[in-house]
Design an enzyme around this catalytic site. Structure first.
Site, PDB file in Angstrom:
ATOM      1  N   GLU A 116       0.837  -1.196   0.000  1.00 40.93           N
ATOM      2  CA  GLU A 116       0.000   0.000   0.000  1.00 40.93           C
ATOM      3  C   GLU A 116       0.874   1.249   0.000  1.00 40.93           C
ATOM      4  O   GLU A 116       2.095   1.181   0.156  1.00 40.93           O
ATOM      5  CB  GLU A 116      -0.950  -0.006   1.208  1.00 40.93           C
ATOM      6  CG  GLU A 116      -1.947  -1.153   1.162  1.00 40.93           C
ATOM      7  CD  GLU A 116      -2.916  -1.180   2.324  1.00 40.93           C
ATOM      8  OE1 GLU A 116      -3.911  -1.916   2.230  1.00 40.93           O
ATOM      9  OE2 GLU A 116      -2.688  -0.462   3.321  1.00 40.93           O
ATOM     10  N   HIS A 244      -8.949   9.835   3.646  1.00 38.62           N
ATOM     11  CA  HIS A 244      -8.607   8.774   2.711  1.00 38.62           C
ATOM     12  C   HIS A 244      -8.825   9.297   1.306  1.00 38.62           C
ATOM     13  O   HIS A 244      -9.878   9.871   1.005  1.00 38.62           O
ATOM     14  CB  HIS A 244      -9.475   7.534   2.950  1.00 38.62           C
ATOM     15  CG  HIS A 244      -8.889   6.292   2.355  1.00 38.62           C
ATOM     16  ND1 HIS A 244      -8.868   6.077   0.991  1.00 38.62           N
ATOM     17  CD2 HIS A 244      -8.279   5.218   2.919  1.00 38.62           C
ATOM     18  CE1 HIS A 244      -8.277   4.922   0.746  1.00 38.62           C
ATOM     19  NE2 HIS A 244      -7.909   4.375   1.903  1.00 38.62           N
ATOM     20  N   ARG A 292      -0.952   9.030   1.878  1.00 39.33           N
ATOM     21  CA  ARG A 292      -2.332   9.491   1.761  1.00 39.33           C
ATOM     22  C   ARG A 292      -2.486  11.010   1.776  1.00 39.33           C
ATOM     23  O   ARG A 292      -3.349  11.550   1.081  1.00 39.33           O
ATOM     24  CB  ARG A 292      -3.177   8.878   2.888  1.00 39.33           C
ATOM     25  CG  ARG A 292      -3.395   7.398   2.707  1.00 39.33           C
ATOM     26  CD  ARG A 292      -4.179   6.796   3.854  1.00 39.33           C
ATOM     27  NE  ARG A 292      -4.402   5.370   3.618  1.00 39.33           N
ATOM     28  CZ  ARG A 292      -4.995   4.569   4.474  1.00 39.33           C
ATOM     29  NH1 ARG A 292      -5.432   5.027   5.624  1.00 39.33           N
ATOM     30  NH2 ARG A 292      -5.158   3.290   4.182  1.00 39.33           N
ATOM     31  N   HIS A 353     -11.215  10.095   7.379  1.00 40.08           N
ATOM     32  CA  HIS A 353     -10.985   8.661   7.553  1.00 40.08           C
ATOM     33  C   HIS A 353     -10.410   8.284   8.912  1.00 40.08           C
ATOM     34  O   HIS A 353     -10.858   7.325   9.531  1.00 40.08           O
ATOM     35  CB  HIS A 353     -10.036   8.199   6.449  1.00 40.08           C
ATOM     36  CG  HIS A 353      -9.738   6.733   6.455  1.00 40.08           C
ATOM     37  ND1 HIS A 353     -10.726   5.771   6.291  1.00 40.08           N
ATOM     38  CD2 HIS A 353      -8.563   6.055   6.595  1.00 40.08           C
ATOM     39  CE1 HIS A 353     -10.173   4.570   6.333  1.00 40.08           C
ATOM     40  NE2 HIS A 353      -8.871   4.702   6.529  1.00 40.08           N
ATOM     41  N   ARG A 388      -0.738   8.935   9.256  1.00 35.65           N
ATOM     42  CA  ARG A 388      -0.661   7.488   9.474  1.00 35.65           C
ATOM     43  C   ARG A 388      -0.265   6.753   8.202  1.00 35.65           C
ATOM     44  O   ARG A 388      -0.845   6.952   7.147  1.00 35.65           O
ATOM     45  CB  ARG A 388      -2.009   6.955   9.966  1.00 35.65           C
ATOM     46  CG  ARG A 388      -2.041   5.443  10.124  1.00 35.65           C
ATOM     47  CD  ARG A 388      -3.332   4.989  10.749  1.00 35.65           C
ATOM     48  NE  ARG A 388      -4.473   5.164   9.868  1.00 35.65           N
ATOM     49  CZ  ARG A 388      -4.909   4.259   8.993  1.00 35.65           C
ATOM     50  NH1 ARG A 388      -4.260   3.104   8.862  1.00 35.65           N
ATOM     51  NH2 ARG A 388      -5.977   4.480   8.257  1.00 35.65           N
TER      52      ARG A 388
END
Length: 528
Positions: A116, A244, A292, A353, A388
Protein backbone atom coordinates in the site's frame (compact mmCIF):
# COMPACT_ATOMS: atom_id res chain seq x y z
CA UNK A 1 -27.83 1.27 39.77
CA UNK A 2 -24.18 0.74 40.76
CA UNK A 3 -21.96 -1.88 39.09
CA UNK A 4 -18.41 -2.92 39.98
CA UNK A 5 -15.84 -4.30 37.55
CA UNK A 6 -12.10 -4.72 37.92
CA UNK A 7 -11.61 -3.89 34.25
CA UNK A 8 -14.05 -1.51 32.54
CA UNK A 9 -13.55 -1.33 28.76
CA UNK A 10 -15.33 1.46 26.87
CA UNK A 11 -15.40 0.43 23.22
CA UNK A 12 -15.71 -2.87 21.37
CA UNK A 13 -13.42 -2.76 18.33
CA UNK A 14 -10.16 -4.61 17.82
CA UNK A 15 -8.49 -2.59 20.61
CA UNK A 16 -11.07 -3.28 23.30
CA UNK A 17 -11.62 -6.93 22.44
CA UNK A 18 -7.89 -7.68 22.21
CA UNK A 19 -7.32 -6.10 25.62
CA UNK A 20 -10.25 -8.02 27.12
CA UNK A 21 -8.95 -11.35 25.83
CA UNK A 22 -5.44 -10.62 27.07
CA UNK A 23 -6.47 -9.71 30.64
CA UNK A 24 -9.03 -12.52 30.76
CA UNK A 25 -6.21 -15.06 30.37
CA UNK A 26 -4.90 -14.08 33.82
CA UNK A 27 -8.31 -14.45 35.54
CA UNK A 28 -7.62 -11.50 37.84
CA UNK A 29 -11.08 -9.97 38.03
CA UNK A 30 -14.39 -9.15 36.40
CA UNK A 31 -14.23 -7.63 32.91
CA UNK A 32 -16.95 -5.57 31.26
CA UNK A 33 -17.06 -4.23 27.70
CA UNK A 34 -19.35 -1.25 27.12
CA UNK A 35 -20.54 -1.11 23.49
CA UNK A 36 -22.61 1.90 22.35
CA UNK A 37 -24.36 -0.08 19.60
CA UNK A 38 -24.46 -3.74 18.65
CA UNK A 39 -21.23 -5.66 19.06
CA UNK A 40 -20.50 -5.89 15.33
CA UNK A 41 -20.75 -2.18 14.44
CA UNK A 42 -17.28 -1.05 15.51
CA UNK A 43 -15.00 1.00 13.24
CA UNK A 44 -12.83 -2.11 12.92
CA UNK A 45 -15.48 -3.75 10.73
CA UNK A 46 -15.09 -1.03 8.10
CA UNK A 47 -11.33 -1.50 7.61
CA UNK A 48 -10.70 -3.04 4.21
CA UNK A 49 -6.99 -2.94 3.47
CA UNK A 50 -5.24 -5.01 6.11
CA UNK A 51 -2.63 -5.17 8.84
CA UNK A 52 0.99 -4.09 8.37
CA UNK A 53 3.67 -6.39 9.74
CA UNK A 54 7.10 -7.61 8.70
CA UNK A 55 6.61 -11.30 7.89
CA UNK A 56 8.56 -11.89 4.66
CA UNK A 57 12.11 -11.74 6.01
CA UNK A 58 13.64 -12.60 2.63
CA UNK A 59 13.04 -9.03 1.40
CA UNK A 60 11.64 -7.08 4.35
CA UNK A 61 12.91 -6.10 7.81
CA UNK A 62 11.98 -3.99 10.83
CA UNK A 63 14.23 -1.11 9.81
CA UNK A 64 12.37 -0.68 6.50
CA UNK A 65 8.97 -0.63 8.22
CA UNK A 66 10.25 1.83 10.84
CA UNK A 67 11.66 4.15 8.17
CA UNK A 68 8.46 3.99 6.08
CA UNK A 69 6.43 4.92 9.16
CA UNK A 70 8.70 7.83 10.07
CA UNK A 71 8.63 9.20 6.51
CA UNK A 72 4.83 8.97 6.27
CA UNK A 73 4.50 10.70 9.65
CA UNK A 74 6.67 13.60 8.44
CA UNK A 75 9.18 12.67 11.17
CA UNK A 76 6.82 13.88 13.90
CA UNK A 77 6.32 10.29 15.03
CA UNK A 78 7.78 9.13 18.34
CA UNK A 79 10.50 6.70 17.25
CA UNK A 80 10.19 4.68 20.45
CA UNK A 81 6.49 4.10 19.72
CA UNK A 82 7.27 3.23 16.09
CA UNK A 83 9.92 0.70 17.09
CA UNK A 84 7.65 -0.86 19.70
CA UNK A 85 4.78 -1.40 17.25
CA UNK A 86 6.94 -2.62 14.36
CA UNK A 87 8.99 -5.06 16.45
CA UNK A 88 6.01 -6.45 18.39
CA UNK A 89 3.78 -6.75 15.32
CA UNK A 90 4.71 -10.30 14.18
CA UNK A 91 3.99 -11.74 17.63
CA UNK A 92 0.60 -10.05 17.72
CA UNK A 93 -0.23 -11.39 14.25
CA UNK A 94 0.36 -14.89 15.64
CA UNK A 95 -2.05 -14.18 18.50
CA UNK A 96 -4.73 -12.89 16.12
CA UNK A 97 -4.41 -16.14 14.17
CA UNK A 98 -4.68 -18.11 17.44
CA UNK A 99 -7.92 -16.24 18.24
CA UNK A 100 -9.37 -17.44 14.94
CA UNK A 101 -8.65 -14.59 12.51
CA UNK A 102 -8.03 -15.83 8.96
CA UNK A 103 -5.58 -14.00 6.70
CA UNK A 104 -5.31 -14.90 3.01
CA UNK A 105 -2.46 -17.25 2.17
CA UNK A 106 -0.75 -18.47 -0.97
CA UNK A 107 -0.79 -22.09 -2.11
CA UNK A 108 2.48 -22.71 -0.20
CA UNK A 109 0.92 -21.53 3.07
CA UNK A 110 2.75 -18.19 3.27
CA UNK A 111 0.74 -15.02 3.81
CA UNK A 112 -0.51 -13.38 0.61
CA UNK A 113 0.89 -9.88 1.13
CA UNK A 114 -0.33 -6.62 -0.40
CA UNK A 115 1.57 -3.37 -0.77
CA UNK A 116 0.00 0.00 0.00
CA UNK A 117 0.93 3.67 -0.30
CA UNK A 118 4.10 4.66 1.56
CA UNK A 119 5.30 1.07 2.05
CA UNK A 120 8.61 0.08 0.46
CA UNK A 121 7.72 -3.64 0.51
CA UNK A 122 4.75 -6.00 0.30
CA UNK A 123 3.85 -6.43 3.99
CA UNK A 124 0.07 -6.03 4.30
CA UNK A 125 -1.73 -9.11 5.61
CA UNK A 126 -5.35 -9.14 4.54
CA UNK A 127 -8.55 -11.13 4.15
CA UNK A 128 -9.78 -10.34 0.62
CA UNK A 129 -10.96 -6.70 0.84
CA UNK A 130 -12.78 -6.97 4.19
CA UNK A 131 -9.93 -7.52 6.66
CA UNK A 132 -11.53 -5.45 9.41
CA UNK A 133 -14.76 -7.44 9.27
CA UNK A 134 -12.78 -10.69 9.47
CA UNK A 135 -10.80 -9.48 12.51
CA UNK A 136 -14.02 -8.29 14.16
CA UNK A 137 -15.65 -11.67 13.47
CA UNK A 138 -12.75 -13.67 14.86
CA UNK A 139 -12.41 -11.57 18.00
CA UNK A 140 -16.17 -11.43 18.63
CA UNK A 141 -16.36 -15.21 18.61
CA UNK A 142 -13.42 -15.43 21.02
CA UNK A 143 -14.88 -12.78 23.35
CA UNK A 144 -18.41 -14.20 23.35
CA UNK A 145 -17.08 -17.64 24.28
CA UNK A 146 -14.95 -16.31 27.14
CA UNK A 147 -16.77 -16.71 30.49
CA UNK A 148 -14.72 -13.96 32.17
CA UNK A 149 -15.91 -11.19 29.81
CA UNK A 150 -19.31 -9.52 30.16
CA UNK A 151 -20.64 -7.49 27.21
CA UNK A 152 -23.08 -4.59 27.58
CA UNK A 153 -24.42 -3.78 24.11
CA UNK A 154 -26.34 -0.55 23.37
CA UNK A 155 -24.91 1.19 26.43
CA UNK A 156 -23.37 4.65 26.17
CA UNK A 157 -20.60 6.08 28.36
CA UNK A 158 -21.55 9.65 29.29
CA UNK A 159 -18.57 10.72 31.41
CA UNK A 160 -15.60 9.16 33.17
CA UNK A 161 -15.64 9.58 36.95
CA UNK A 162 -12.84 11.53 38.70
CA UNK A 163 -12.33 13.57 41.87
CA UNK A 164 -14.49 16.22 40.20
CA UNK A 165 -17.55 14.10 40.96
CA UNK A 166 -16.53 13.96 44.62
CA UNK A 167 -16.66 17.76 44.88
CA UNK A 168 -12.95 18.43 44.28
CA UNK A 169 -12.07 21.25 41.88
CA UNK A 170 -10.10 19.66 39.02
CA UNK A 171 -8.20 21.76 36.48
CA UNK A 172 -5.60 20.99 33.79
CA UNK A 173 -2.94 21.78 36.41
CA UNK A 174 -4.36 19.40 39.02
CA UNK A 175 -1.80 16.67 39.80
CA UNK A 176 -2.82 13.04 40.17
CA UNK A 177 -6.26 13.13 38.56
CA UNK A 178 -7.67 9.64 39.03
CA UNK A 179 -10.37 7.68 37.18
CA UNK A 180 -12.84 5.68 39.29
CA UNK A 181 -15.04 4.38 36.48
CA UNK A 182 -17.75 5.89 34.29
CA UNK A 183 -21.35 6.99 34.20
CA UNK A 184 -23.11 4.84 31.59
CA UNK A 185 -26.52 5.37 29.98
CA UNK A 186 -28.77 2.35 29.59
CA UNK A 187 -31.21 3.31 26.81
CA UNK A 188 -33.61 0.51 27.81
CA UNK A 189 -34.23 2.12 31.22
CA UNK A 190 -33.25 5.67 30.16
CA UNK A 191 -31.18 5.78 33.36
CA UNK A 192 -27.52 6.68 33.83
CA UNK A 193 -25.88 3.97 35.95
CA UNK A 194 -22.64 4.16 37.92
CA UNK A 195 -19.88 1.78 36.85
CA UNK A 196 -17.06 1.66 39.39
CA UNK A 197 -13.78 0.14 38.25
CA UNK A 198 -10.21 -0.42 39.35
CA UNK A 199 -8.95 0.12 35.79
CA UNK A 200 -10.72 1.85 32.91
CA UNK A 201 -9.74 1.47 29.26
CA UNK A 202 -10.86 4.01 26.66
CA UNK A 203 -11.01 2.53 23.16
CA UNK A 204 -13.94 4.30 21.55
CA UNK A 205 -12.51 4.57 18.03
CA UNK A 206 -12.45 7.56 15.73
CA UNK A 207 -14.26 10.82 15.14
CA UNK A 208 -14.87 10.93 11.38
CA UNK A 209 -18.58 11.63 11.90
CA UNK A 210 -17.75 15.24 12.72
CA UNK A 211 -17.25 15.69 8.97
CA UNK A 212 -19.97 15.66 6.30
CA UNK A 213 -18.32 12.90 4.29
CA UNK A 214 -16.46 10.11 6.08
CA UNK A 215 -15.56 6.46 5.67
CA UNK A 216 -16.40 5.99 9.37
CA UNK A 217 -19.79 4.78 10.63
CA UNK A 218 -22.12 7.37 12.15
CA UNK A 219 -21.13 6.15 15.63
CA UNK A 220 -17.59 7.58 15.23
CA UNK A 221 -18.31 10.76 17.18
CA UNK A 222 -15.05 11.11 19.13
CA UNK A 223 -16.58 10.08 22.47
CA UNK A 224 -13.33 9.00 24.13
CA UNK A 225 -11.32 12.10 23.24
CA UNK A 226 -14.18 14.35 24.36
CA UNK A 227 -14.77 12.57 27.68
CA UNK A 228 -11.09 12.59 28.59
CA UNK A 229 -10.66 16.23 27.57
CA UNK A 230 -13.64 17.25 29.72
CA UNK A 231 -12.06 15.31 32.61
CA UNK A 232 -8.92 17.50 32.13
CA UNK A 233 -6.85 14.71 30.57
CA UNK A 234 -4.16 15.44 27.98
CA UNK A 235 -4.86 15.18 24.25
CA UNK A 236 -2.36 15.76 21.44
CA UNK A 237 -1.95 16.10 17.65
CA UNK A 238 -5.66 16.66 17.00
CA UNK A 239 -4.93 18.72 13.87
CA UNK A 240 -3.81 15.60 12.03
CA UNK A 241 -7.03 14.30 10.50
CA UNK A 242 -6.36 11.82 7.72
CA UNK A 243 -8.58 12.00 4.66
CA UNK A 244 -8.61 8.77 2.71
CA UNK A 245 -7.96 9.72 -0.92
CA UNK A 246 -10.32 7.19 -2.46
CA UNK A 247 -13.83 6.92 -1.07
CA UNK A 248 -16.43 5.84 -3.61
CA UNK A 249 -18.33 8.84 -4.95
CA UNK A 250 -22.02 7.98 -5.00
CA UNK A 251 -24.46 10.79 -4.40
CA UNK A 252 -26.20 10.49 -1.06
CA UNK A 253 -23.74 8.05 0.52
CA UNK A 254 -21.68 10.14 2.92
CA UNK A 255 -22.06 8.52 6.39
CA UNK A 256 -20.32 6.27 5.69
CA UNK A 257 -18.90 6.75 2.24
CA UNK A 258 -17.82 3.38 0.86
CA UNK A 259 -14.06 2.97 1.06
CA UNK A 260 -12.02 1.93 -1.96
CA UNK A 261 -9.05 0.34 -0.24
CA UNK A 262 -5.50 1.59 -0.69
CA UNK A 263 -4.59 -1.97 -1.66
CA UNK A 264 -6.30 -1.35 -4.99
CA UNK A 265 -3.62 1.23 -5.82
CA UNK A 266 -0.97 -1.18 -4.56
CA UNK A 267 -2.50 -3.72 -6.94
CA UNK A 268 -1.86 -1.34 -9.84
CA UNK A 269 -4.81 1.05 -9.81
CA UNK A 270 -4.09 4.39 -11.51
CA UNK A 271 -5.64 7.72 -10.55
CA UNK A 272 -7.05 9.63 -13.53
CA UNK A 273 -9.30 12.54 -14.37
CA UNK A 274 -12.67 11.49 -15.84
CA UNK A 275 -11.27 12.08 -19.35
CA UNK A 276 -8.52 9.52 -18.68
CA UNK A 277 -5.64 11.93 -18.09
CA UNK A 278 -3.26 10.99 -15.26
CA UNK A 279 -2.17 13.68 -12.80
CA UNK A 280 -0.17 12.23 -9.90
CA UNK A 281 3.11 12.71 -11.80
CA UNK A 282 2.70 16.46 -11.10
CA UNK A 283 2.72 15.87 -7.36
CA UNK A 284 4.97 12.98 -6.36
CA UNK A 285 7.37 10.57 -8.02
CA UNK A 286 5.61 7.67 -6.24
CA UNK A 287 2.52 8.53 -8.33
CA UNK A 288 -0.67 6.81 -7.08
CA UNK A 289 1.28 5.06 -4.31
CA UNK A 290 2.36 8.27 -2.56
CA UNK A 291 1.29 8.62 1.11
CA UNK A 292 -2.33 9.49 1.76
CA UNK A 293 -1.86 13.17 2.64
CA UNK A 294 -0.12 13.86 -0.68
CA UNK A 295 -2.66 11.92 -2.74
CA UNK A 296 -5.66 13.47 -0.97
CA UNK A 297 -4.36 17.02 -1.50
CA UNK A 298 -3.57 16.27 -5.14
CA UNK A 299 -7.10 14.98 -5.75
CA UNK A 300 -8.59 17.95 -3.88
CA UNK A 301 -6.55 20.36 -6.03
CA UNK A 302 -7.50 18.65 -9.31
CA UNK A 303 -11.19 18.63 -8.36
CA UNK A 304 -11.13 22.35 -7.61
CA UNK A 305 -9.02 23.16 -10.68
CA UNK A 306 -11.34 21.36 -13.09
CA UNK A 307 -14.64 21.92 -11.26
CA UNK A 308 -15.14 18.20 -10.60
CA UNK A 309 -16.99 16.39 -7.83
CA UNK A 310 -14.71 13.35 -8.18
CA UNK A 311 -11.69 11.87 -9.96
CA UNK A 312 -11.34 8.24 -11.05
CA UNK A 313 -9.42 5.10 -10.11
CA UNK A 314 -8.66 2.82 -13.04
CA UNK A 315 -8.08 -0.93 -12.78
CA UNK A 316 -9.50 -1.77 -16.22
CA UNK A 317 -5.99 -2.70 -17.46
CA UNK A 318 -5.71 -5.49 -14.87
CA UNK A 319 -6.87 -9.08 -15.32
CA UNK A 320 -10.66 -9.07 -14.66
CA UNK A 321 -10.71 -12.44 -12.89
CA UNK A 322 -7.82 -11.39 -10.67
CA UNK A 323 -9.56 -8.11 -9.83
CA UNK A 324 -12.78 -9.88 -8.88
CA UNK A 325 -10.80 -12.38 -6.78
CA UNK A 326 -8.81 -9.79 -4.83
CA UNK A 327 -11.62 -7.26 -4.37
CA UNK A 328 -14.92 -9.17 -4.34
CA UNK A 329 -16.78 -6.78 -2.05
CA UNK A 330 -15.67 -3.65 -3.91
CA UNK A 331 -16.60 -5.33 -7.20
CA UNK A 332 -20.10 -6.17 -5.97
CA UNK A 333 -20.63 -2.75 -4.34
CA UNK A 334 -19.69 -0.90 -7.53
CA UNK A 335 -21.75 -3.30 -9.64
CA UNK A 336 -24.77 -2.49 -7.47
CA UNK A 337 -24.60 1.14 -8.63
CA UNK A 338 -23.96 0.29 -12.27
CA UNK A 339 -20.14 0.27 -12.36
CA UNK A 340 -18.21 -2.79 -13.54
CA UNK A 341 -14.72 -2.02 -12.26
CA UNK A 342 -13.14 -4.42 -14.76
CA UNK A 343 -14.50 -2.20 -17.56
CA UNK A 344 -15.28 1.21 -16.02
CA UNK A 345 -13.39 3.79 -13.98
CA UNK A 346 -14.32 4.00 -10.27
CA UNK A 347 -15.43 7.54 -9.25
CA UNK A 348 -13.55 8.48 -6.06
CA UNK A 349 -12.96 11.48 -3.83
CA UNK A 350 -11.33 12.07 -0.42
CA UNK A 351 -13.30 11.54 2.80
CA UNK A 352 -12.46 11.96 6.48
CA UNK A 353 -10.98 8.66 7.55
CA UNK A 354 -8.69 8.56 10.59
CA UNK A 355 -7.65 10.66 13.59
CA UNK A 356 -3.87 10.45 14.08
CA UNK A 357 -4.04 12.36 17.37
CA UNK A 358 -6.14 11.74 20.45
CA UNK A 359 -5.70 10.93 24.14
CA UNK A 360 -1.99 11.19 24.85
CA UNK A 361 -0.54 7.93 26.20
CA UNK A 362 2.88 6.43 26.93
CA UNK A 363 4.29 3.12 25.68
CA UNK A 364 2.06 1.23 28.14
CA UNK A 365 -1.11 2.98 26.99
CA UNK A 366 -1.33 5.03 30.21
CA UNK A 367 -3.05 8.41 29.89
CA UNK A 368 -2.32 11.48 32.02
CA UNK A 369 -5.18 10.37 34.31
CA UNK A 370 -4.26 7.59 36.72
CA UNK A 371 -5.95 4.21 36.24
CA UNK A 372 -7.15 5.32 32.79
CA UNK A 373 -5.67 3.71 29.68
CA UNK A 374 -6.40 4.57 26.06
CA UNK A 375 -5.63 2.49 22.98
CA UNK A 376 -6.78 2.33 19.37
CA UNK A 377 -7.81 5.30 17.26
CA UNK A 378 -8.95 7.45 20.20
CA UNK A 379 -5.38 7.42 21.56
CA UNK A 380 -2.27 9.29 20.51
CA UNK A 381 0.64 6.90 20.96
CA UNK A 382 3.05 8.87 18.78
CA UNK A 383 3.15 6.13 16.14
CA UNK A 384 1.43 8.08 13.39
CA UNK A 385 2.96 11.52 13.85
CA UNK A 386 1.71 13.88 11.14
CA UNK A 387 0.18 11.17 8.97
CA UNK A 388 -0.66 7.49 9.47
CA UNK A 389 1.07 4.98 7.24
CA UNK A 390 -1.53 2.74 5.60
CA UNK A 391 -2.54 -0.37 7.62
CA UNK A 392 -0.56 0.64 10.71
CA UNK A 393 -3.69 1.29 12.78
CA UNK A 394 -5.04 -2.22 13.40
CA UNK A 395 -1.64 -3.52 14.42
CA UNK A 396 -1.09 -0.50 16.68
CA UNK A 397 -4.35 -1.33 18.48
CA UNK A 398 -3.31 -4.93 19.15
CA UNK A 399 0.25 -4.04 20.22
CA UNK A 400 -0.97 -1.42 22.70
CA UNK A 401 -3.65 -3.82 23.94
CA UNK A 402 -0.70 -6.06 24.87
CA UNK A 403 1.34 -3.37 26.65
CA UNK A 404 -1.72 -1.89 28.40
CA UNK A 405 -2.83 -5.36 29.52
CA UNK A 406 0.60 -6.16 30.96
CA UNK A 407 0.81 -2.83 32.81
CA UNK A 408 -2.74 -2.92 34.20
CA UNK A 409 -2.40 -6.54 35.33
CA UNK A 410 0.80 -5.63 37.16
CA UNK A 411 -0.97 -2.81 39.04
CA UNK A 412 -4.57 -4.02 39.43
CA UNK A 413 -3.95 -5.19 42.99
CA UNK A 414 -2.81 -1.67 43.95
CA UNK A 415 -6.27 -0.23 43.28
CA UNK A 416 -9.63 -0.42 45.02
CA UNK A 417 -13.16 0.70 44.24
CA UNK A 418 -14.08 4.22 45.33
CA UNK A 419 -17.48 3.72 46.94
CA UNK A 420 -17.86 7.44 47.76
CA UNK A 421 -18.78 8.20 44.14
CA UNK A 422 -22.31 9.63 43.99
CA UNK A 423 -24.90 8.28 41.58
CA UNK A 424 -25.85 10.35 38.53
CA UNK A 425 -28.25 13.15 39.46
CA UNK A 426 -30.84 14.17 36.87
CA UNK A 427 -33.33 15.77 39.28
CA UNK A 428 -35.08 18.76 37.77
CA UNK A 429 -34.31 17.81 34.17
CA UNK A 430 -36.94 16.95 31.61
CA UNK A 431 -37.30 14.61 28.68
CA UNK A 432 -35.86 16.16 25.55
CA UNK A 433 -38.66 17.15 23.19
CA UNK A 434 -36.45 19.26 20.93
CA UNK A 435 -34.85 16.55 18.79
CA UNK A 436 -34.85 18.89 15.79
CA UNK A 437 -32.37 21.18 17.56
CA UNK A 438 -29.93 18.30 18.01
CA UNK A 439 -30.35 17.04 14.45
CA UNK A 440 -29.76 20.51 13.03
CA UNK A 441 -26.71 21.09 15.23
CA UNK A 442 -25.16 17.79 14.11
CA UNK A 443 -25.55 18.93 10.48
CA UNK A 444 -23.97 22.28 11.33
CA UNK A 445 -20.93 20.62 12.91
CA UNK A 446 -20.40 18.58 9.72
CA UNK A 447 -20.71 21.63 7.51
CA UNK A 448 -18.36 23.70 9.65
CA UNK A 449 -15.66 21.04 9.81
CA UNK A 450 -15.85 20.12 6.12
CA UNK A 451 -15.91 23.69 4.86
CA UNK A 452 -13.34 25.25 7.18
CA UNK A 453 -11.20 22.49 8.76
CA UNK A 454 -10.81 20.08 5.85
CA UNK A 455 -7.91 18.98 3.65
CA UNK A 456 -6.80 22.57 2.93
CA UNK A 457 -7.09 25.17 5.69
CA UNK A 458 -6.38 28.86 6.29
CA UNK A 459 -6.29 31.14 9.32
CA UNK A 460 -9.51 32.82 8.17
CA UNK A 461 -11.36 29.51 7.74
CA UNK A 462 -10.15 28.21 11.09
CA UNK A 463 -11.24 31.41 12.88
CA UNK A 464 -14.69 31.09 11.33
CA UNK A 465 -14.92 27.45 12.46
CA UNK A 466 -13.83 28.43 16.00
CA UNK A 467 -16.53 31.12 16.25
CA UNK A 468 -19.30 28.88 14.90
CA UNK A 469 -18.34 25.96 17.15
CA UNK A 470 -18.24 28.25 20.19
CA UNK A 471 -21.83 29.30 19.58
CA UNK A 472 -22.93 25.66 19.14
CA UNK A 473 -21.08 24.73 22.34
CA UNK A 474 -22.93 27.33 24.42
CA UNK A 475 -26.31 26.32 22.99
CA UNK A 476 -25.71 22.60 23.46
CA UNK A 477 -24.36 22.85 27.03
CA UNK A 478 -27.42 24.89 28.00
CA UNK A 479 -29.69 22.23 26.47
CA UNK A 480 -27.73 19.38 28.11
CA UNK A 481 -28.32 20.92 31.56
CA UNK A 482 -32.07 21.15 30.92
CA UNK A 483 -32.82 17.65 29.65
CA UNK A 484 -32.21 14.04 30.63
CA UNK A 485 -29.07 12.47 29.19
CA UNK A 486 -29.67 10.73 25.88
CA UNK A 487 -27.28 9.25 23.36
CA UNK A 488 -28.05 11.86 20.71
CA UNK A 489 -27.32 14.90 22.85
CA UNK A 490 -24.24 13.26 24.40
CA UNK A 491 -22.88 12.48 20.93
CA UNK A 492 -23.52 16.07 19.83
CA UNK A 493 -21.59 17.38 22.85
CA UNK A 494 -18.71 15.07 21.97
CA UNK A 495 -18.71 16.10 18.32
CA UNK A 496 -18.56 19.78 19.24
CA UNK A 497 -15.74 19.12 21.73
CA UNK A 498 -13.73 17.19 19.14
CA UNK A 499 -14.38 19.78 16.42
CA UNK A 500 -13.09 22.43 18.80
CA UNK A 501 -9.95 20.38 19.57
CA UNK A 502 -9.17 19.78 15.89
CA UNK A 503 -9.65 23.48 15.14
CA UNK A 504 -7.64 24.68 18.13
CA UNK A 505 -4.70 22.43 17.36
CA UNK A 506 -4.85 23.47 13.69
CA UNK A 507 -4.77 27.15 14.66
CA UNK A 508 -1.74 26.59 16.88
CA UNK A 509 0.36 24.81 14.21
CA UNK A 510 1.91 27.62 12.17
CA UNK A 511 3.32 25.43 9.41
CA UNK A 512 2.33 22.88 6.79
CA UNK A 513 3.19 19.52 8.27
CA UNK A 514 1.87 16.07 7.54
CA UNK A 515 -1.90 16.12 7.22
CA UNK A 516 -2.17 19.75 8.32
CA UNK A 517 -2.00 21.95 5.24
CA UNK A 518 -2.68 25.66 5.39
CA UNK A 519 -2.53 28.24 2.62
CA UNK A 520 -1.05 30.76 5.05
CA UNK A 521 2.13 28.70 5.51
CA UNK A 522 2.78 26.99 2.13
CA UNK A 523 5.49 24.40 1.79
CA UNK A 524 5.12 22.58 -1.49
CA UNK A 525 5.92 24.22 -4.80
CA UNK A 526 2.77 22.93 -6.49
CA UNK A 527 0.61 24.67 -3.87
CA UNK A 528 2.18 28.12 -4.24
Amino acid sequence: MVYKYDFLIIGAGVAGMSYALKVAKEKKGKICIICKTSFDEANTSFAQGGVASVTNLEVDNFEKHIEDTMIAGDFISDRAAVEQVVRMAPGQICELVEWGVNFDRKANGNFDLHREGGHSEFRILHHADDTGAEIQRGLMEAVRSNPFIEIKENHFAVEIITQHHLGVEVTRRTPDIECFGAYVLNPATEKVDTYLSKVTLMCTGGCGAVYQTTTNPIIATGDGEAMVYRAKGTVADMEFVQFHPTALYHQGETHPAYLITEAMRGYGGILRLPDGETFMEKYDERLSLAPRDIVARAIDKEMKKHGLNHVCLDVTHKNPDETRHHFPNIYQKCLSIGIDITKNYIPVRPAAHYMCGGIKVNLDGCSSIKRLYAIGECSCTGLHGGNRLASNSLIEAVVYAETAARHSLEHIDDYSFNTDVPEWNDDGTMTNEEKVLITQSVKEVGEIMSNYVGIVRSDLRLKRAWDRLDLLYEETEALFKRVKASRDICELRNMINVGYLITRWAIERKECRGLHFTTDYPLHAYDK
